[in-house]
Design a protein around this motif. Sequence first.
Motif, short mmCIF file in Angstrom:
data_model
loop_
_atom_site.label_atom_id
_atom_site.label_comp_id
_atom_site.label_asym_id
_atom_site.label_seq_id
_atom_site.Cartn_x
_atom_site.Cartn_y
_atom_site.Cartn_z
N TYR A 71 0.66 -1.09 0.09
CA TYR A 71 0.02 -0.07 -0.06
C TYR A 71 0.93 1.38 -0.06
N ASN A 72 2.03 1.10 0.06
CA ASN A 72 3.02 2.41 -0.12
C ASN A 72 3.54 2.40 -1.41
N LEU A 73 3.27 1.27 -2.27
CA LEU A 73 4.22 1.46 -3.60
C LEU A 73 3.64 2.51 -4.57
N VAL A 74 4.51 3.26 -4.97
CA VAL A 74 4.28 4.71 -5.63
C VAL A 74 4.92 4.27 -7.20
N THR A 75 6.02 3.83 -7.56
CA THR A 75 6.47 3.66 -8.76
C THR A 75 6.44 2.33 -9.13
N VAL A 76 5.43 2.20 -10.51
CA VAL A 76 5.62 0.86 -11.31
C VAL A 76 6.15 1.11 -12.49
N TYR A 77 7.20 0.35 -13.02
CA TYR A 77 7.60 0.40 -14.24
C TYR A 77 6.53 -0.29 -15.12
N GLN A 78 6.93 -0.13 -16.52
CA GLN A 78 5.93 -0.65 -17.65
C GLN A 78 6.63 -2.00 -17.87
N LEU A 79 5.95 -3.15 -17.45
CA LEU A 79 6.66 -4.32 -17.65
C LEU A 79 5.82 -4.93 -18.80
N ASN A 80 6.67 -6.10 -19.28
CA ASN A 80 6.20 -6.72 -20.33
C ASN A 80 4.93 -7.62 -20.13
N ALA A 114 1.97 8.66 -13.15
CA ALA A 114 2.79 7.79 -14.25
C ALA A 114 2.73 6.36 -14.04
N SER A 115 2.61 5.79 -12.77
CA SER A 115 2.55 4.52 -12.68
C SER A 115 1.16 4.01 -13.08
N ILE A 116 0.22 4.40 -12.82
CA ILE A 116 -1.31 4.37 -13.40
C ILE A 116 -1.24 4.16 -14.94
N GLN A 117 -0.60 5.22 -15.53
CA GLN A 117 -0.37 5.14 -16.93
C GLN A 117 0.45 3.89 -17.53
N ASN A 118 1.42 3.52 -16.84
CA ASN A 118 2.17 2.35 -17.05
C ASN A 118 1.43 1.22 -17.10
N ILE A 119 0.60 1.27 -16.03
CA ILE A 119 -0.35 -0.07 -15.84
C ILE A 119 -1.44 -0.25 -16.81
N ILE A 120 -1.93 0.97 -17.42
CA ILE A 120 -2.92 0.94 -18.37
C ILE A 120 -2.31 0.31 -19.63
N ASN A 121 -0.92 0.87 -20.17
CA ASN A 121 0.01 0.35 -20.95
C ASN A 121 0.19 -1.18 -20.85
N MET A 122 0.24 -1.66 -19.72
CA MET A 122 0.37 -3.15 -19.44
C MET A 122 -0.65 -3.81 -19.97
N LEU A 123 -1.95 -3.59 -19.50
CA LEU A 123 -3.04 -3.99 -19.70
C LEU A 123 -3.26 -4.08 -21.32
N LEU A 124 -2.98 -3.09 -21.99
CA LEU A 124 -3.44 -2.76 -23.41
C LEU A 124 -2.46 -3.73 -23.92
N ASN A 125 -1.07 -4.05 -23.58
CA ASN A 125 -0.29 -4.86 -24.16
C ASN A 125 -0.30 -6.16 -23.79
N SER A 126 -1.02 -6.37 -23.04
CA SER A 126 -1.28 -7.90 -22.47
C SER A 126 -2.10 -8.96 -23.43
N ASN A 127 -2.36 -10.18 -23.01
CA ASN A 127 -2.86 -11.28 -23.91
C ASN A 127 -4.27 -11.48 -23.04
N ILE A 128 -4.62 -10.50 -22.35
CA ILE A 128 -6.00 -10.59 -21.64
C ILE A 128 -7.07 -10.73 -22.66
N THR A 129 -7.98 -11.85 -22.67
CA THR A 129 -9.12 -11.89 -23.58
C THR A 129 -10.34 -11.19 -23.47
N SER A 130 -10.80 -10.92 -21.84
CA SER A 130 -11.72 -10.48 -21.47
C SER A 130 -11.45 -9.10 -21.47
#
Length: 376
Positions: A292-301, A321-337
């Motif tokens: 719950y103190n995590l601030v920085t998330v890099y855009q992971l493959n 910036a981390s939220i944006q990276n997570i959005i990019n992670m979702l967009l670049n994933s292989n999640i079918t739903s």
Amino acid sequence: MVDIPVFFNTSNITNMGRMFASCGNLNSVCNFNTSNVTNMYSMFSYCRNLNSVPNFDTSNVTNMYSMFEQCVNLTTAPNLIFTNNVSAYGAFFGCSSLTDISQLQFNASNKINTATTMFFGCSNLENINFNRSANINTAYYMFYNCTNLTKVLNFGKVENAAMMFNNCRNLTDVTEIKEILNACNMFMNCIKLNNVSNFSFNSSSLSTTRVFNMFYNCTNLTTIVNFDTSNLQAMILMFTNSGLITAPNLNTSNVTSMANMFRFCTKLITGPNFDTSNVSATGMFGMFYGCYNLVTVYQLNTSKITSMSQTFASCNNLSDASIQNIINMLLNSNITSTSYKNIINTNTSSPFLYSNIANTRYQNRWSELTAAGWTY
């Protein structure tokens, strides 16, 4: 029994199993001939007044199982040679007064078959330097509950290290342990551990190397250094409830699962910038759950990821910036739903379960998902 005859002809004896077991009044023995002995199973077990042992010739001994178990007045381990494939299971189990094991002859060329519970409950051991001499197949619970143990330096090699230092609550430093195959719960509850360095993992079987809860509840551990993880395929639950502030720099090129890797690392502020190109399917499940103190998330493959369920559950301090990276992670994933209802915090498959980031008032942040064809 207090002592034994000095002129004690044992030159032809090969089996001394339980020879003095439970001799409660025995306090010392002379140095008799053990050159042909192969079995010292439980030889002095429960000799609770034994305080002095000569340097027996153990060059042919293959069984030291429980040799000095519960010798609670023994302070110094004798000069014992560990032969190749010897069993030292519980050799000094419960020797609560033992302070000095420097005379024990660990030899890198002689592999001990098992050292399981070897020093279990040796609560007065403090500092040990193995000079890279140890070579052990199985060391389960080897130092379990050695509550005054502070440093184990330059250890050597061990394959099966599960629970090896479990509950060593004053342990601060452990260095140079190589070729680990099983590290499950290795440092569980080592609450003062803060220096772990020069570790490597066995390359013989990548798929079976295990690190579950390796650093569980190591709340003072803030980083690890020179940690060769190039042979690991799974890092599941590796740092659960540890004190990491910044994720360590690890080689993760072969890793396929990081599920729950940093679960409840409540001090973690900066996430890892790992190579996650081989992390697949549900391999990021709960990866940062409770951070719950995590601030920085890099855009992971996330190209091989099919679910990010609970990946960022209860992460309430993520930067924009981390939220944006997570959005990019979702967009670049292989999640079918492609329904972003699944990111709302009441959905158990949400990456943001219990997180305020997933609250409906943040829905404007998901415009890129909408543009990519995701629906609410």
